[in-house]
Design a protein around this motif. Structure first.
Motif, PDB file in Angstrom:
ATOM      1  N   THR A 364       0.872  -1.163   0.000  1.00 54.54           N
ATOM      2  CA  THR A 364       0.000   0.000   0.000  1.00 54.54           C
ATOM      3  C   THR A 364       0.909   1.212   0.000  1.00 54.54           C
ATOM      4  O   THR A 364       1.902   1.252   0.740  1.00 54.54           O
ATOM      5  CB  THR A 364      -0.922  -0.004   1.224  1.00 54.54           C
ATOM      6  N   ILE A 365       0.618   2.151  -0.866  1.00 57.02           N
ATOM      7  CA  ILE A 365       1.498   3.304  -1.013  1.00 57.02           C
ATOM      8  C   ILE A 365       0.662   4.577  -1.015  1.00 57.02           C
ATOM      9  O   ILE A 365      -0.485   4.577  -1.472  1.00 57.02           O
ATOM     10  CB  ILE A 365       2.359   3.152  -2.294  1.00 57.02           C
ATOM     11  N   ARG A 366       1.217   5.631  -0.463  1.00 59.15           N
ATOM     12  CA  ARG A 366       0.489   6.905  -0.406  1.00 59.15           C
ATOM     13  C   ARG A 366       1.419   8.012  -0.881  1.00 59.15           C
ATOM     14  O   ARG A 366       2.603   8.028  -0.529  1.00 59.15           O
ATOM     15  CB  ARG A 366       0.042   7.183   1.029  1.00 59.15           C
ATOM     16  N   PHE A 367       0.885   8.898  -1.712  1.00 62.28           N
ATOM     17  CA  PHE A 367       1.736   9.959  -2.257  1.00 62.28           C
ATOM     18  C   PHE A 367       0.946  11.235  -2.519  1.00 62.28           C
ATOM     19  O   PHE A 367      -0.276  11.213  -2.588  1.00 62.28           O
ATOM     20  CB  PHE A 367       2.429   9.491  -3.549  1.00 62.28           C
ATOM     21  N   THR A 368       1.674  12.322  -2.612  1.00 65.85           N
ATOM     22  CA  THR A 368       1.061  13.602  -3.002  1.00 65.85           C
ATOM     23  C   THR A 368       1.541  13.929  -4.411  1.00 65.85           C
ATOM     24  O   THR A 368       2.488  13.318  -4.905  1.00 65.85           O
ATOM     25  CB  THR A 368       1.502  14.741  -2.072  1.00 65.85           C
ATOM     26  N   ILE A 369       0.877  14.897  -5.055  1.00 71.06           N
ATOM     27  CA  ILE A 369       1.311  15.271  -6.404  1.00 71.06           C
ATOM     28  C   ILE A 369       1.623  16.764  -6.476  1.00 71.06           C
ATOM     29  O   ILE A 369       1.132  17.560  -5.673  1.00 71.06           O
ATOM     30  CB  ILE A 369       0.249  14.899  -7.474  1.00 71.06           C
ATOM     31  N   PHE A 471       2.371  21.177 -16.906  1.00 73.90           N
ATOM     32  CA  PHE A 471       1.087  20.532 -17.162  1.00 73.90           C
ATOM     33  C   PHE A 471       0.135  20.907 -16.049  1.00 73.90           C
ATOM     34  O   PHE A 471       0.547  21.147 -14.907  1.00 73.90           O
ATOM     35  CB  PHE A 471       1.244  19.008 -17.179  1.00 73.90           C
ATOM     36  N   GLU A 472      -1.100  20.907 -16.383  1.00 72.41           N
ATOM     37  CA  GLU A 472      -2.088  21.143 -15.347  1.00 72.41           C
ATOM     38  C   GLU A 472      -2.208  19.887 -14.498  1.00 72.41           C
ATOM     39  O   GLU A 472      -2.057  18.773 -15.007  1.00 72.41           O
ATOM     40  CB  GLU A 472      -3.445  21.433 -15.998  1.00 72.41           C
ATOM     41  N   LEU A 473      -2.435  20.028 -13.212  1.00 73.06           N
ATOM     42  CA  LEU A 473      -2.582  18.849 -12.362  1.00 73.06           C
ATOM     43  C   LEU A 473      -3.791  18.037 -12.813  1.00 73.06           C
ATOM     44  O   LEU A 473      -4.819  18.603 -13.170  1.00 73.06           O
ATOM     45  CB  LEU A 473      -2.763  19.281 -10.902  1.00 73.06           C
ATOM     46  N   PRO A 474      -3.637  16.719 -12.836  1.00 75.60           N
ATOM     47  CA  PRO A 474      -4.754  15.886 -13.287  1.00 75.60           C
ATOM     48  C   PRO A 474      -5.920  15.950 -12.300  1.00 75.60           C
ATOM     49  O   PRO A 474      -5.703  16.148 -11.097  1.00 75.60           O
ATOM     50  CB  PRO A 474      -4.148  14.481 -13.311  1.00 75.60           C
ATOM     51  N   ASP A 475      -7.130  15.756 -12.805  1.00 74.73           N
ATOM     52  CA  ASP A 475      -8.269  15.727 -11.880  1.00 74.73           C
ATOM     53  C   ASP A 475      -8.383  14.331 -11.242  1.00 74.73           C
ATOM     54  O   ASP A 475      -7.712  13.387 -11.672  1.00 74.73           O
ATOM     55  CB  ASP A 475      -9.571  16.144 -12.572  1.00 74.73           C
ATOM     56  N   ASP A 476      -9.214  14.242 -10.218  1.00 73.32           N
ATOM     57  CA  ASP A 476      -9.334  12.984  -9.469  1.00 73.32           C
ATOM     58  C   ASP A 476      -9.674  11.812 -10.381  1.00 73.32           C
ATOM     59  O   ASP A 476      -9.078  10.734 -10.265  1.00 73.32           O
ATOM     60  CB  ASP A 476     -10.431  13.100  -8.388  1.00 73.32           C
ATOM     61  N   VAL A 522      -7.957  14.808   0.930  1.00 78.18           N
ATOM     62  CA  VAL A 522      -7.312  16.120   0.985  1.00 78.18           C
ATOM     63  C   VAL A 522      -6.775  16.319   2.397  1.00 78.18           C
ATOM     64  O   VAL A 522      -7.497  16.134   3.371  1.00 78.18           O
ATOM     65  CB  VAL A 522      -8.304  17.236   0.602  1.00 78.18           C
ATOM     66  N   ASN A 523      -5.486  16.620   2.497  1.00 83.51           N
ATOM     67  CA  ASN A 523      -4.893  16.744   3.836  1.00 83.51           C
ATOM     68  C   ASN A 523      -5.060  18.158   4.404  1.00 83.51           C
ATOM     69  O   ASN A 523      -5.653  19.027   3.766  1.00 83.51           O
ATOM     70  CB  ASN A 523      -3.423  16.297   3.831  1.00 83.51           C
ATOM     71  N   GLU A 524      -4.493  18.377   5.596  1.00 81.11           N
ATOM     72  CA  GLU A 524      -4.681  19.656   6.280  1.00 81.11           C
ATOM     73  C   GLU A 524      -4.122  20.828   5.502  1.00 81.11           C
ATOM     74  O   GLU A 524      -4.585  21.957   5.619  1.00 81.11           O
ATOM     75  CB  GLU A 524      -4.025  19.595   7.670  1.00 81.11           C
ATOM     76  N   GLN A 525      -3.088  20.561   4.696  1.00 85.34           N
ATOM     77  CA  GLN A 525      -2.516  21.647   3.889  1.00 85.34           C
ATOM     78  C   GLN A 525      -3.307  21.868   2.595  1.00 85.34           C
ATOM     79  O   GLN A 525      -2.877  22.641   1.740  1.00 85.34           O
ATOM     80  CB  GLN A 525      -1.060  21.342   3.528  1.00 85.34           C
ATOM     81  N   GLY A 526      -4.401  21.125   2.422  1.00 84.55           N
ATOM     82  CA  GLY A 526      -5.203  21.278   1.213  1.00 84.55           C
ATOM     83  C   GLY A 526      -4.663  20.488   0.038  1.00 84.55           C
ATOM     84  O   GLY A 526      -5.161  20.606  -1.079  1.00 84.55           O
ATOM     85  N   GLN A 527      -3.616  19.673   0.289  1.00 80.37           N
ATOM     86  CA  GLN A 527      -3.041  18.861  -0.790  1.00 80.37           C
ATOM     87  C   GLN A 527      -3.832  17.571  -0.945  1.00 80.37           C
ATOM     88  O   GLN A 527      -4.311  17.020   0.043  1.00 80.37           O
ATOM     89  CB  GLN A 527      -1.622  18.433  -0.393  1.00 80.37           C
ATOM     90  N   ARG A 528      -3.854  17.067  -2.166  1.00 82.15           N
ATOM     91  CA  ARG A 528      -4.487  15.764  -2.351  1.00 82.15           C
ATOM     92  C   ARG A 528      -3.473  14.660  -2.031  1.00 82.15           C
ATOM     93  O   ARG A 528      -2.317  14.736  -2.458  1.00 82.15           O
ATOM     94  CB  ARG A 528      -4.964  15.597  -3.796  1.00 82.15           C
ATOM     95  N   GLU A 529      -3.888  13.660  -1.254  1.00 85.60           N
ATOM     96  CA  GLU A 529      -3.052  12.482  -0.999  1.00 85.60           C
ATOM     97  C   GLU A 529      -3.732  11.280  -1.633  1.00 85.60           C
ATOM     98  O   GLU A 529      -4.918  11.047  -1.409  1.00 85.60           O
ATOM     99  CB  GLU A 529      -2.868  12.260   0.514  1.00 85.60           C
ATOM    100  N   ILE A 530      -2.955  10.573  -2.432  1.00 84.33           N
ATOM    101  CA  ILE A 530      -3.528   9.431  -3.151  1.00 84.33           C
ATOM    102  C   ILE A 530      -2.967   8.145  -2.548  1.00 84.33           C
ATOM    103  O   ILE A 530      -1.766   8.040  -2.311  1.00 84.33           O
ATOM    104  CB  ILE A 530      -3.181   9.504  -4.659  1.00 84.33           C
ATOM    105  N   CYS A 565       5.191  12.882  -8.385  1.00 88.83           N
ATOM    106  CA  CYS A 565       4.628  12.136  -7.268  1.00 88.83           C
ATOM    107  C   CYS A 565       5.641  12.092  -6.133  1.00 88.83           C
ATOM    108  O   CYS A 565       6.775  11.687  -6.320  1.00 88.83           O
ATOM    109  CB  CYS A 565       4.299  10.708  -7.687  1.00 88.83           C
ATOM    110  N   ASN A 566       5.223  12.519  -4.962  1.00 90.21           N
ATOM    111  CA  ASN A 566       6.084  12.435  -3.779  1.00 90.21           C
ATOM    112  C   ASN A 566       5.541  11.363  -2.847  1.00 90.21           C
ATOM    113  O   ASN A 566       4.462  11.524  -2.274  1.00 90.21           O
ATOM    114  CB  ASN A 566       6.126  13.780  -3.055  1.00 90.21           C
ATOM    115  N   VAL A 567       6.293  10.287  -2.717  1.00 92.34           N
ATOM    116  CA  VAL A 567       5.818   9.160  -1.919  1.00 92.34           C
ATOM    117  C   VAL A 567       5.884   9.520  -0.434  1.00 92.34           C
ATOM    118  O   VAL A 567       6.916   9.962   0.065  1.00 92.34           O
ATOM    119  CB  VAL A 567       6.657   7.897  -2.206  1.00 92.34           C
TER     120      VAL A 567
END
Ligand SMILES: [Zn+2]
Ligand SMILES: [Zn+2]
Length: 578
Positions: A364-369, A471-476, A522-530, A565-567
């Protein structure tokens, strides 16, 4: 153990030529006449040999046991009772060697009373050099040596000088009754017989012993080979920052120094120590070795049903254990950082199986973009250069093929320079810089370095080539679709730089079997975490599959969604084997 030579002792004889140096048996040379009893007085041995050779026949043998003349000859040479019993050919069922030998001696002396004192006249038995007289002493030594150890299977072995063995063998074949037991196995058997009654619950065996007691007949000492105890289990690593095995301190190489608080360890804790140290106490062993079915990185947790392992405890004093209780002791001591289950007894052969099983794993892996620009995209997707040197040819040394490398392309990729057009920093990047940094940048490019921060930014922007387009960030929906589409994805993975020091630089082909349950938060900083789970082939570099490792892993999630992607973290879930 009748009649069987302990394999181990035999091997040691073969391996250990040093023993030859000590071989000074004395009776090896035939300094006594072989013909006293049978040959006419005027004919000497040499003459007989010559005659026999001329006639093309064999030298006439001196009489062998169990003939009366053979027995007489043996007694005259000073053969001890045990050896008379062993090679005399008169031993009856249930008789000890000495009883049988005494019977032979009595019948010889009845015929020839002047041979009554043969043992005093020739006090060294030519067959065993009186070793059989030491049987009780050797049994005592063994009993004393093994006293501190729990055991149920004991194997005995003996180490003899090679020529003593050969001389005895030769003599036994010439003079002893057919089918006589060899010296080594016979001696060992005698010692075993003495021990049998003294050791309760211990079986004397010829293989898979708990302890091998090796008798050195030259020094009359006993050496113990205490076989390790092996325990199988599965571990879950619930905390990051713990390596699987002990990792010696880099500064002192494990000797202990100030940097490592004299522990000799780079990391205070390891799965090996957390599992092995409590076991060391339970089994009262000297050290432990850890054999895992693969490994995870230090910062990766291992969850699910846990990773199979075998722990080896060397020189244990205790062998029996209660699996549940053992797990409890370990888990309590580890205090939540590691947890073991499925504990049971194991074996040396299982270590091989554990080591050789390539295991598919779930991660299982989690990352931000972050936004990615065209230049970064070009790097991630630059064609992997397949023109390369052959590692095998380049290196004359035989390389050990590592498990999991079987399908790898055994060639080293050459550096492939990527053509990326010159780019400058973006306006946002410049604005984020401190003024001295801007001044330095302006100076570096020969621009005027006066003015306010805004002026500097404008001046640099105008002078340098434009920043690469982002590039524009991809949508969900795009992210989820890409991840779900990874099932069956074939990867080309060049050895990541982070492990290049211990693995050869190769391109390996790996498969993602399944990627599932992606979700976005979406984390506390407003970033999406996948976060998502993937099951892939043994040996897949998982973080690299997500971030792309500067183009070394292709394709990768980052290139597929056109975002950096930042793991954040990676966990091992189930290991699909065992
Ligand atoms: Zn003897
Ligand atoms: Zn150190």
């Amino acid at each position: 153990m009748a009649g069987k030579e302990p394999d181990t002792a035999e091997d040691i004889d073969d391996d250990d030529d040093d023993w030859m140096k000590y071989a000074n048996t004395g009776f090896g040379e035939t300094d006594y006449s072989l013909w006293d009893d049978v040959a006419p007085v005027e004919e000497d041995e040499e003459h007989a040999v010559e005659v026999a050779m001329q006639l093309g026949t064999h030298v006439e043998e001196i009489p062998r046991a169990p003939s009366a003349a053979g027995h007489k000859y043996l007694v005259r040479q000073g053969t001890c009772d045990a050896c008379l019993g062993r090679v005399g050919g008169k031993r009856m069922y249930g008789q000890s060697l000495e009883e049988a030998g005494l019977g032979v001696r009595t019948s010889v002396v009845d015929q020839d009373p002047h041979l009554e004192n043969a043992r005093e006249e020739a006090p060294l038995c030519p067959f065993c050099e009186n070793l059989f007289e030491e049987v009780d002493l050797l049994a005592d030594l063994i009993q004393e040596a093994i006293a501190p150890y729990d055991l149920s299977r004991l194997q005995l072995g003996a180490r003899f000088p090679k020529d003593q063995m050969e001389t005895e063998e030769d003599m036994r074949k010439r003079l002893g009754a057919g089918g006589s037991d060899p010296l080594k196995s016979s001696l060992v058997e005698q010692i075993g017989a003495r021990l049998k009654d003294r050791l309760e619950g211990v079986a004397l065996v010829n293989d898979k012993p708990d302890i091998l007691a090796l008798i050195d007949v030259l020094t009359l000492t006993v050496e113990l080979d205490i076989r390790a105890v092996y325990v199988y289990g599965r571990y879950r690593k619930l905390e990051r920052g713990i390596p699987q095995t002990r990792w010696p301190c880099r500064a002192c190489k494990g000797r202990g120094c100030e940097r490592c608080d004299e522990t000799g360890l780079q990391y205070k804790r390891s799965v090996q120590d957390l599992v092995g140290n409590p076991m060391l106490e339970v089994f009262e062993g000297t050290e432990h070795a850890f054999h895992g079915m693969g490994r995870e990185d230090i910062d990766v947790r291992c969850l699910g049903r846990g990773r199979p392992f075998v722990l080896e405890i060397k020189e244990p004093k205790k062998r029996a254990f209660n699996a549940e209780k053992l797990a409890e002791i370990i888990n309590q001591a580890a205090n939540g950082s590691v947890e073991v289950s499925s504990i049971r007894a194991s074996s040396r052969s299982e270590v091989v199986r554990i080591k050789d099983t390539p295991a598919e794993k779930s991660y299982t892996i989690r990352f931000t973009i972050e936004p990615m620009n065209e230049a970064e995209y070009a790097v991630l997707t630059a064609p992997v250069d397949m023109t390369k040197e052959d590692v095998q040819q380049r290196s004359k040394k035989r390389r050990r093929q590592r498990r999991g490398d079987k399908n790898a392309d055994r060639t080293k990729p050459l550096e492939a320079p990527i053509d990326v057009p010159a780019t400058g920093p973006s306006e946002a990047e410049l604005k984020a810089m401190k003024k001295p940094e801007l001044v330095a940048l302006a100076e570096q490019h020969g621009l005027a370095k006066n003015g306010k921060k805004d002026e500097l930014v404008a001046r640099i922007l105008a002078a340098l080539p434009p920043a690469p387009a982002e590039f524009e960030l991809p949508d969900d929906a795009t992210i989820l679709r890409v991840i779900e589409g990874m099932n069956g994805l074939k990867l080309a993975q060049r050895t990541p730089e982070r492990v290049a020091h211990r693995r050869s630089d190769l391109i390996r082909k790996r498969t993602v079997f399944e990627a599932h349950t992606p979700f976005i938060e979406v984390n506390e900083q407003g970033q999406r975490e996948i976060e998502f789970t993937l099951r892939c082939e043994s040996g897949t570099y998982v973080k690299e599959t997500v971030h792309g490792d500067s183009g070394r892993t292709q394709p990768c999630v980052a290139a597929l969604i056109k975002a950096k992607c930042n793991v954040l973290w990676l966990d091992v879930g189930d290991i699909h084997a065992d």
